[in-house]
Design an enzyme around this catalytic site. Structure first.
Site, PDB file in Angstrom:
ATOM      1  CE  LYS A 103      30.513  42.866  42.962  1.00 24.79           C
ATOM      2  NZ  LYS A 103      29.628  41.892  43.529  1.00 24.79           N
ATOM      3  CB  VAL A 156      37.551  42.146  37.123  1.00 21.50           C
ATOM      4  CG1 VAL A 156      37.529  42.570  35.660  1.00 21.50           C
ATOM      5  CG2 VAL A 156      38.740  41.239  37.403  1.00 21.50           C
ATOM      6  CB  SER A 208      27.918  42.074  39.710  1.00 21.82           C
ATOM      7  OG  SER A 208      26.748  41.413  40.173  1.00 21.82           O
ATOM      8  N   GLY A 230      35.454  38.829  35.815  1.00 20.07           N
ATOM      9  CA  GLY A 230      35.889  38.725  37.217  1.00 20.07           C
ATOM     10  C   GLY A 230      36.200  37.277  37.576  1.00 20.07           C
ATOM     11  CG  HIS A 231      33.040  34.433  37.738  1.00 21.08           C
ATOM     12  ND1 HIS A 231      32.009  35.098  37.132  1.00 21.08           N
ATOM     13  CD2 HIS A 231      32.615  34.177  39.002  1.00 21.08           C
ATOM     14  CE1 HIS A 231      30.995  35.228  37.982  1.00 21.08           C
ATOM     15  NE2 HIS A 231      31.339  34.686  39.119  1.00 21.08           N
ATOM     16  CD  GLN A 280      31.690  34.476  48.820  1.00 20.02           C
ATOM     17  OE1 GLN A 280      30.489  34.276  48.807  1.00 20.02           O
ATOM     18  NE2 GLN A 280      32.416  34.503  47.728  1.00 20.02           N
ATOM     19  CG  MET A 325      27.021  30.841  43.243  1.00 24.21           C
ATOM     20  SD  MET A 325      25.580  31.108  44.266  1.00 24.21           S
ATOM     21  CE  MET A 325      25.239  32.814  43.912  1.00 24.21           C
ATOM     22  CG  LEU A 358      31.465  31.221  34.873  1.00 26.66           C
ATOM     23  CD1 LEU A 358      32.372  30.116  34.350  1.00 26.66           C
ATOM     24  CD2 LEU A 358      31.689  31.449  36.366  1.00 26.66           C
ATOM     25  CG  HIS A 359      31.435  38.392  35.537  1.00 21.60           C
ATOM     26  ND1 HIS A 359      32.556  38.565  36.313  1.00 21.60           N
ATOM     27  CD2 HIS A 359      30.384  38.360  36.406  1.00 21.60           C
ATOM     28  CE1 HIS A 359      32.208  38.666  37.580  1.00 21.60           C
ATOM     29  NE2 HIS A 359      30.895  38.525  37.676  1.00 21.60           N
TER      30      HIS A 359
HETATM   31  P1  AMP Z   1      29.776  34.121  42.429  1.00 18.37           P
HETATM   32  O1  AMP Z   1      29.646  33.338  41.178  1.00 18.37           O
HETATM   33  O2  AMP Z   1      29.046  35.409  42.421  1.00 18.37           O
HETATM   34  O3  AMP Z   1      29.502  33.278  43.650  1.00 18.37           O
HETATM   35  O4  AMP Z   1      31.309  34.526  42.532  1.00 18.37           O
HETATM   36  C1  AMP Z   1      32.321  33.545  42.469  1.00 18.37           C
HETATM   37  C2  AMP Z   1      33.634  34.193  42.807  1.00 18.37           C
HETATM   38  O5  AMP Z   1      33.922  35.230  41.873  1.00 18.37           O
HETATM   39  C3  AMP Z   1      33.641  34.847  44.195  1.00 18.37           C
HETATM   40  O6  AMP Z   1      34.886  34.575  44.833  1.00 18.37           O
HETATM   41  C4  AMP Z   1      33.485  36.299  43.870  1.00 18.37           C
HETATM   42  O7  AMP Z   1      34.049  37.160  44.848  1.00 18.37           O
HETATM   43  C5  AMP Z   1      34.273  36.394  42.566  1.00 18.37           C
HETATM   44  N1  AMP Z   1      33.892  37.602  41.816  1.00 18.37           N
HETATM   45  C6  AMP Z   1      32.641  38.016  41.500  1.00 18.37           C
HETATM   46  N2  AMP Z   1      32.689  39.212  40.845  1.00 18.37           N
HETATM   47  C7  AMP Z   1      33.992  39.548  40.759  1.00 18.37           C
HETATM   48  C8  AMP Z   1      34.696  40.662  40.197  1.00 18.37           C
HETATM   49  N3  AMP Z   1      34.058  41.673  39.609  1.00 18.37           N
HETATM   50  N4  AMP Z   1      36.048  40.672  40.289  1.00 18.37           N
HETATM   51  C9  AMP Z   1      36.718  39.643  40.892  1.00 18.37           C
HETATM   52  N5  AMP Z   1      36.110  38.565  41.439  1.00 18.37           N
HETATM   53  C10 AMP Z   1      34.775  38.513  41.364  1.00 18.37           C
END
Ligand code: AMP
Length: 301
Positions: free
Chosen positions: A164, A191, A200, A51-52, A168, A45, A48-49
């Site tokens: 994380k 991460v 997050s 983790g992404h 889901q 979504m 991006l950090h």
């Molecule tokens: P989102 O943009 O929040 O929908 O997340 C997109 C993807 O990134 C999802 O598969 C999340 O589980 C993953 N994600 C979000 N935060 C982290 C994190 N800290 N470490 C690893 N993956 C993450």
């Protein structure tokens, strides 16, 4: 090195294409598949950090080409969740994708994904009503619907999700199995910040004091894991002490701590391995983080 013998440097040389239409995505992926290249997909979504980025890197290790989608999906937000306030730093996101050597970034509009008259929705079974689903009714139906649509647009060989959001990933695995979708789901480790807080997009809302206190979430999970490894199985005892660690100082209030099976997420009577420990908290500090949910988990095999 991937099956084509290209390296990250070569991938950078190929450049990152940004597209907005379904046809453009289909054409690009069809051309790759026509050359027998494998395609990895990371749905996001945006905002991006690291983790992404770790998911993008995982995709690049596993596949010849990587597609990232950036789409804030309205159907997974509840009526009291602020869809409009969700951060949308698109140019920073595109920069991150370029830096990671992503091949294609799909940035659809809401009308592209949900055109006028859209009516077909996926209904996740009981799994969608557990844990996060209990606090966010309909959330996983929205997630499953958009991910199915994205899978059908991108037709990836592999899709990468973060641990994380453990529930889901379990919902997506279930959907892929139930609907016989030809995609391999890979779940990549969480991460974290140095003190353990899971990265997050919501972390930016925490002020200094609540940010300090937020480390208690992961500390409580690590403490529970250590206890379980020493033979503790009494979920009640673990939960009581974890709650104290999380709520210490009065910055967060616990929503739930779940001791459950890592594959089905059904609750376990005792904290016995294999085990997933799920935590969800709400920030109660006055300010921009107030009322926001923070989730984390650990899986103990
Ligand atoms: P989102 O943009 O929040 O929908 O997340 C997109 C993807 O990134 C999802 O598969 C999340 O589980 C993953 N994600 C979000 N935060 C982290 C994190 N800290 N470490 C690893 N993956 C993450």
């Amino acid at each position: 090195m991937n099956s084509q013998g290209t390296t990250q440097g070569a991938a950078r040389g190929r450049g990152t294409r940004i597209v907005h239409s379904i046809t453009q995505v289909r054409r690009a992926v069809a051309a790759w598949h026509g050359q027998e290249l494998t395609v990895g997909f990371v749905p996001t979504m945006g905002a991006l950090h690291a983790g992404h980025r770790s998911l993008m890197r995982r995709s690049k290790r596993l596949c010849d080409r990587t597609v990232v989608s950036v789409f804030v999906n309205p159907t997974q937000f509840g009526p009291r969740e602020d869809l409009r306030a969700y951060p949308r730093p698109l140019s920073a996101d595109l920069k991150a994708c370029r830096e990671e050597g992503v091949d294609l970034v799909f940035v659809p509009s809401v009308a592209t994904i949900y055109p006028e008259g859209f009516g077909t929705k996926l209904k996740v079974g009981d799994l969608g009503n557990l844990w996060e689903g209990r606090s966010r009714p309909g959330h996983f139906d929205g997630v499953a619907t958009v991910v199915l649509k994205l899978f059908s647009i991108v037709t990836p060989d592999v899709a990468i999700f973060g641990q994380k959001d453990l529930q889901q990933s379990v919902v997506i695995r279930r959907m892929v199995s139930d609907l016989n979708l030809p995609v391999r789901v890979v779940v990549s480790p969480t991460v974290r910040e140095n003190d353990g807080l899971a990265l997050s997009s919501r972390n930016v809302y925490l002020d200094r004091l609540s940010r300090n206190a937020s480390a208690g979430i992961y500390q409580s999970l690590r403490w529970a894991r250590a206890q379980i490894k020493e033979g503790e199985t009494r979920a009640g005892r673990l939960r009581t002490r974890m709650r104290r660690m999380i709520e210490d100082g009065g910055y967060f209030s616990l929503d739930y701590i779940g001791f459950c099976d890592p594959l089905t997420l059904t609750e376990k009577a005792g904290a016995r391995r294999p085990l997933a420990i799920l935590v969800a908290v709400k920030c109660v500090t006055p300010g921009p983080a107030q009322g926001r949910r923070y989730i984390d988990n650990l899986v103990i095999r």
